[in-house]
Motif scaffolding. Structure first.
Motif, PDB file in Angstrom:
ATOM      1  N   GLU A 157       0.840  -1.203   0.000  1.00 12.26           N
ATOM      2  CA  GLU A 157       0.000   0.000   0.000  1.00 12.26           C
ATOM      3  C   GLU A 157       0.874   1.252   0.000  1.00 12.26           C
ATOM      4  O   GLU A 157       1.732   1.410   0.870  1.00 12.26           O
ATOM      5  N   ASP A 158       0.626   2.132  -0.959  1.00 10.77           N
ATOM      6  CA  ASP A 158       1.276   3.452  -0.922  1.00 10.77           C
ATOM      7  C   ASP A 158       0.362   4.347  -0.089  1.00 10.77           C
ATOM      8  O   ASP A 158      -0.638   4.878  -0.573  1.00 10.77           O
ATOM      9  N   ASN A 159       0.747   4.472   1.181  1.00  9.35           N
ATOM     10  CA  ASN A 159      -0.091   5.184   2.147  1.00  9.35           C
ATOM     11  C   ASN A 159       0.442   6.592   2.440  1.00  9.35           C
ATOM     12  O   ASN A 159       0.150   7.170   3.478  1.00  9.35           O
ATOM     13  N   ALA A 160       1.241   7.127   1.513  1.00 14.91           N
ATOM     14  CA  ALA A 160       1.862   8.432   1.756  1.00 14.91           C
ATOM     15  C   ALA A 160       0.826   9.540   1.976  1.00 14.91           C
ATOM     16  O   ALA A 160       1.100  10.514   2.669  1.00 14.91           O
ATOM     17  N   GLN A 161      -0.359   9.378   1.389  1.00 14.40           N
ATOM     18  CA  GLN A 161      -1.353  10.456   1.485  1.00 14.40           C
ATOM     19  C   GLN A 161      -2.495  10.129   2.443  1.00 14.40           C
ATOM     20  O   GLN A 161      -3.421  10.930   2.581  1.00 14.40           O
ATOM     21  N   ALA A 162      -2.453   8.960   3.071  1.00 17.56           N
ATOM     22  CA  ALA A 162      -3.646   8.557   3.839  1.00 17.56           C
ATOM     23  C   ALA A 162      -3.342   8.067   5.243  1.00 17.56           C
ATOM     24  O   ALA A 162      -4.153   7.335   5.830  1.00 17.56           O
ATOM     25  N   ILE A 163      -2.222   8.471   5.837  1.00 18.72           N
ATOM     26  CA  ILE A 163      -1.951   7.983   7.182  1.00 18.72           C
ATOM     27  C   ILE A 163      -3.041   8.483   8.139  1.00 18.72           C
ATOM     28  O   ILE A 163      -3.443   9.650   8.079  1.00 18.72           O
ATOM     29  N   GLY A 164      -3.549   7.571   8.966  1.00 20.61           N
ATOM     30  CA  GLY A 164      -4.645   7.912   9.877  1.00 20.61           C
ATOM     31  C   GLY A 164      -6.006   7.593   9.298  1.00 20.61           C
ATOM     32  O   GLY A 164      -7.000   7.564  10.025  1.00 20.61           O
ATOM     33  N   GLY A 165      -6.061   7.341   7.993  1.00 20.00           N
ATOM     34  CA  GLY A 165      -7.322   6.924   7.380  1.00 20.00           C
ATOM     35  C   GLY A 165      -7.620   5.483   7.736  1.00 20.00           C
ATOM     36  O   GLY A 165      -6.744   4.769   8.243  1.00 20.00           O
ATOM     37  N   ASN A 166      -8.837   5.051   7.500  1.00 22.61           N
ATOM     38  CA  ASN A 166      -9.122   3.640   7.746  1.00 22.61           C
ATOM     39  C   ASN A 166     -10.146   3.088   6.774  1.00 22.61           C
ATOM     40  O   ASN A 166     -10.748   3.828   5.994  1.00 22.61           O
ATOM     41  N   TYR A 167     -10.271   1.755   6.820  1.00 21.10           N
ATOM     42  CA  TYR A 167     -11.106   1.032   5.868  1.00 21.10           C
ATOM     43  C   TYR A 167     -11.986   0.067   6.637  1.00 21.10           C
ATOM     44  O   TYR A 167     -11.509  -0.648   7.524  1.00 21.10           O
ATOM     45  N   THR A 168     -13.263   0.045   6.306  1.00 21.98           N
ATOM     46  CA  THR A 168     -14.209  -0.849   6.976  1.00 21.98           C
ATOM     47  C   THR A 168     -14.529  -2.034   6.069  1.00 21.98           C
ATOM     48  O   THR A 168     -14.936  -1.852   4.915  1.00 21.98           O
ATOM     49  N   PHE A 169     -14.320  -3.240   6.593  1.00 21.32           N
ATOM     50  CA  PHE A 169     -14.586  -4.467   5.841  1.00 21.32           C
ATOM     51  C   PHE A 169     -16.071  -4.825   5.940  1.00 21.32           C
ATOM     52  O   PHE A 169     -16.788  -4.300   6.799  1.00 21.32           O
ATOM     53  N   ALA A 170     -16.499  -5.748   5.074  1.00 20.44           N
ATOM     54  CA  ALA A 170     -17.916  -6.136   5.023  1.00 20.44           C
ATOM     55  C   ALA A 170     -18.410  -6.665   6.373  1.00 20.44           C
ATOM     56  O   ALA A 170     -19.574  -6.487   6.729  1.00 20.44           O
ATOM     57  N   ASP A 171     -17.502  -7.292   7.147  1.00 23.51           N
ATOM     58  CA  ASP A 171     -17.929  -7.831   8.451  1.00 23.51           C
ATOM     59  C   ASP A 171     -17.935  -6.764   9.545  1.00 23.51           C
ATOM     60  O   ASP A 171     -18.147  -7.078  10.724  1.00 23.51           O
TER      61      ASP A 171
END
Ligand SMILES: *Cc1c(COP(=O)(O)O)cnc(C)c1O
Length: 379
Positions: A157-171
């Motif tokens: 993952e190139d996370n250079a622009q999204a540190i602190g962001g998050n992702y919610t999975f289907a569960d």
């Protein structure tokens, strides 16, 4: 009114000056400029924040991507799938290691990798996928990880622009951006959401063996002092930068909220403007708004940018030329990639100032300036 900048690092520093100055002073007095205590402590604190097993600091975000690919033993000729609509570093390190960048289009709403297009681009030579969480919006990681698992591919993952962001999975489970793939990479370039006062970067992983390999590659391929097992690089975060980052990490969520408040205000102000498409926020992505990037429809982008400049409002085009159309990639036949969404976006996007220190009068002035141009376009 305080002059408006794309990112106001000076005013941010003013607010934390006593803590930052003391932390830097402490490093100066310890004289442990490289691998000092601050570096180890920062890595541990970031590890906790991200809820990941290993954080390996390095010199910058570009190095993080390169080290990730070296640690995964990618070999010349291996194909790496990545978006063309990104900052050049992502694709550049692929080419630098003599791997083959395979550019794939992005989703027209999220501006992140189109997972269906990724699956179509997979060949027997494909070894890895590098999604970019562009502008702070997290790519659609759950289906992407499923495609990667099905074809036995690594995900960086190139996370250079999204540190602190998050992702919610289907569960319903939630993971921080950069901790979902096999390796996450980030940059602490000053203007990034978690920026230091020079260059800095880091890699994240939950895999113990991979973490050991990453540490080795980042440190001259060294397994024990002066014993070098693989060809590596010299890539370190220095103690002064780590000390600054230790002050700023506890403020990261607050900084993100400040950015999101600016984005909310822009969204509300532009909702009734037919010429503007405001940034999309997928339900599963917690957007951290590294950039506030809108799409202009039926309005002249350069003229808007010029007009805004006359109003002392900076605006930037991220990015005017996609990677596959850069001269750097001519010999890879870059332009032969058919990426209509990417090509379209590069002619339509424009980013407005967004940062942690924006005042209401600055915001009102930016909004008023954009609206007055669009409502009364010059002949
Ligand atoms: C900033 C950035 C990088 C590179 O980070 P540096 O620390 O400047 O090397 C890589 N990828 C993306 C998407 C970036 O925005």
């Amino acid at each position: 009114m305080v002059p408006i900048q794309m990112v106001d690092l000076k005013r941010q520093y003013t607010k934390i000056k006593p803590q930052v100055d003391a932390a830097i002073q402490e490093v100066l007095e310890s004289a442990a400029f490289i691998n000092g205590g601050a570096v180890q402590k920062f890595a541990e604190e970031l590890q906790q924040y991200l809820d990941i097993k290993h954080v390996i600091p390095c010199a910058n975000g570009t190095d993080a991507l390169q080290i990730a690919m070296m640690a995964l033993d990618l070999q010349p000729g291996d194909e790496v799938i990545t978006p063309s609509f990104t900052f050049i570093a992502t694709a550049e390190v692929i080419a630098l290691l003599q791997l083959k960048p395979v550019f794939v289009d992005v989703d027209p709403q999220t501006y992140c990798l189109d997972v269906t297009a990724v699956e179509k681009a997979i060949t027997p030579k494909t070894k890895a996928i590098v999604p970019v969480h562009l502008y702070g919006h997290v790519a659609d990681m759950e289906p992407l990880m499923a495609v990667a698992a099905k074809h036995n591919l690594y995900v960086i993952e190139d996370n250079a622009q999204a540190i602190g962001g998050n992702y919610t999975f289907a569960d319903g489970s939630v993971k921080k951006a950069g901790t979902i793939g096999h390796i996450g990479c980030t940059s602490f370039f000053p203007s990034k959401n978690l920026g230091c006062y020079g260059d800095g970067g880091a890699l994240f992983t939950n895999d113990d063996a991979l973490a050991a390999k990453i540490r080795m590659v980042a440190n001259h391929g060294q397994s024990a002092r002066y014993y070098h097992d693989v060809v590596g690089v010299n890539s370190r975060l220095d103690s002064v930068q780590a000390a600054v980052l230790r002050i700023k990490l506890p403020l990261l969520d607050e900084y993100i909220n400040a950015r999101r408040a600016v984005a909310d205000a822009y969204d509300a102000a532009f909702a009734d403007m037919p010429q503007i498409t405001t940034p999309y926020r997928a339900a599963n992505s917690y957007h951290v708004f590294h950039q506030y990037t809108l799409q202009l429809n039926g309005a002249d982008r350069n003229k808007l940018q010029e007009y805004l400049a006359t109003q002392q409002v900076p605006a930037m085009i991220y990015y005017p030329v996609p990677a596959h159309r850069q001269r750097m990639f001519e010999h890879f036949g870059g332009a032969a990639f058919d990426l209509p969404v990417t090509d379209h976006l590069t002619t339509k996007v424009i980013s407005l100032p967004i940062h942690t220190e924006m005042d209401k009068d600055q915001l009102d002035h930016i909004i008023h300036s954009v609206k007055s141009f669009l409502n009364n376009p010059p002949a």
